[in-house]
Design an enzyme around this catalytic site. Structure first.
Site, PDB file in Angstrom:
ATOM      1  N   SER A  32       0.828  -1.203   0.000  1.00 56.07           N
ATOM      2  CA  SER A  32       0.000   0.000   0.000  1.00 56.07           C
ATOM      3  C   SER A  32       0.868   1.262   0.000  1.00 56.07           C
ATOM      4  O   SER A  32       1.693   1.450  -0.890  1.00 56.07           O
ATOM      5  CB  SER A  32      -0.953  -0.052   1.199  1.00 56.07           C
ATOM      6  OG  SER A  32      -1.998   0.888   1.061  1.00 56.07           O
ATOM      7  N   ASP A  92     -10.478  -4.698  -4.933  1.00 50.55           N
ATOM      8  CA  ASP A  92      -9.792  -3.993  -3.853  1.00 50.55           C
ATOM      9  C   ASP A  92     -10.458  -2.640  -3.657  1.00 50.55           C
ATOM     10  O   ASP A  92     -10.452  -1.802  -4.563  1.00 50.55           O
ATOM     11  CB  ASP A  92      -8.308  -3.821  -4.196  1.00 50.55           C
ATOM     12  CG  ASP A  92      -7.486  -3.212  -3.069  1.00 50.55           C
ATOM     13  OD1 ASP A  92      -8.075  -2.636  -2.141  1.00 50.55           O
ATOM     14  OD2 ASP A  92      -6.249  -3.309  -3.131  1.00 50.55           O
ATOM     15  N   HIS A 116      -7.573  -5.699   0.266  1.00 46.88           N
ATOM     16  CA  HIS A 116      -6.385  -4.881   0.073  1.00 46.88           C
ATOM     17  C   HIS A 116      -5.121  -5.514   0.649  1.00 46.88           C
ATOM     18  O   HIS A 116      -4.048  -4.928   0.539  1.00 46.88           O
ATOM     19  CB  HIS A 116      -6.621  -3.515   0.740  1.00 46.88           C
ATOM     20  CG  HIS A 116      -5.588  -2.487   0.445  1.00 46.88           C
ATOM     21  ND1 HIS A 116      -5.225  -2.140  -0.849  1.00 46.88           N
ATOM     22  CD2 HIS A 116      -4.834  -1.703   1.273  1.00 46.88           C
ATOM     23  CE1 HIS A 116      -4.290  -1.196  -0.801  1.00 46.88           C
ATOM     24  NE2 HIS A 116      -4.033  -0.927   0.468  1.00 46.88           N
TER      25      HIS A 116
END
Length: 271
Positions: free
Chosen positions: A94, A216, A244
């Site tokens: 991320s 996601d 995610h």
């Protein structure tokens, strides 16, 4: 400065190359527990907590230094210089994927490759770019986080995790969010969701594997396609997964994709 204490840094395994695992917002290095041991017999593996997260030294947290992702990138380059043995591959989940990009840009040639899991250079839609959120959506998210962080964590963690058939993972992420100091988490959320690193990723020539879940909430497939289009030495691998955090929910799929990508940096593989 003791980086090992500052970032709760740990080194595992041995090998001719170094993998540095860097976690995402609301997480810490324990989120890699489903994946990292796959690599410790053929890589030197370095894991750490971003300052303000996990068991990092909270006294090192500075609102000024970490007002942008550059502060985290400087920390990462210090870790690379102190603990990594060449070649160096960054594995970023991320927001840490973009921290890795900034570290790469700041020290060209020091980082040999990136593995980006659920990356996004910009979360907000603008002009022809699709990030997955409208500006008002992000502001509403941040306002809710400001007013009721624990409530936000309890409701958002399951949505972020996805993995509907693995409720224990949602509980794990919720607990991680709730362990984070709320004031630090609020600032980090703003830094994360309001960042725009499109100029930084554009033309980045470092070999990169982009791992994107097929569904996601935070980083939709179109974002992975954008990154693959603007980074000339990238490859995009879609994982059949809802959520995610595929490194937690489908670690075998992540690991297999990484094995193929990392093969140039492995001189000996023992099953």
């Amino acid at each position: 400065m003791d980086l090992q204490i500052r970032n709760n840094l740990k080194v595992w395994g041995e090998g001719p190359s170094t993998l540095i695992f860097s976690h995402g917002f609301g997480c810490d290095q324990t989120m890699w527990s489903y994946l990292f041991k796959r690599f410790t017999h053929r890589f030197r593996v370095v894991m750490y907590d971003l300052v303000g997260s996990g068991n990092s030294n909270l006294t090192e947290y500075s609102r000024e230094k970490y007002a942008t992702l550059d502060g985290y990138a400087r920390d990462l380059n210090e870790i690379v210089d102190r603990y990594a043995e060449n070649p160096v591959i960054l594995v970023g989940h991320s927001v840490s994927a973009m921290i890795g990009v900034l570290a790469d840009r700041a020290s060209p040639g020091r980082i040999n490759a990136h593995v980006m899991i659920g990356p996004s250079p910009c979360y907000i839609d603008s002009d022809e770019y699709v990030g997955g959120f409208k500006s008002d959506d992000i502001q509403s998210l941040l306002d809710t986080l400001d007013s009721n962080y624990l409530g936000w964590s309890s409701s958002m963690a399951p949505a972020i995790m996805g993995a509907p058939g693995q409720p224990a993972l949602s509980d794990e992420l919720t607990n991680s969010f709730c362990r984070t100091d709320p004031d630090i988490a609020k600032q980090f959320a703003r830094v994360t969701f309001l960042s725009d690193n499109r100029k930084d990723v554009h033309g980045l020539a470092t070999p990169t594997l982009i791992l994107q879940s097929s569904e996601d909430l935070i980083a939709p497939v179109v974002v992975g396609e954008y990154l693959n289009a603007v980074m000339p030495n990238s490859q995009l691998k879609l994982l059949e997964n809802v959520g995610h955090c595929p490194h937690m929910s489908v670690p075998a799929l992540c690991g297999a994709a990484m094995d193929s990508f990392l093969s140039p940096w492995v001189t000996e593989y023992v099953e």
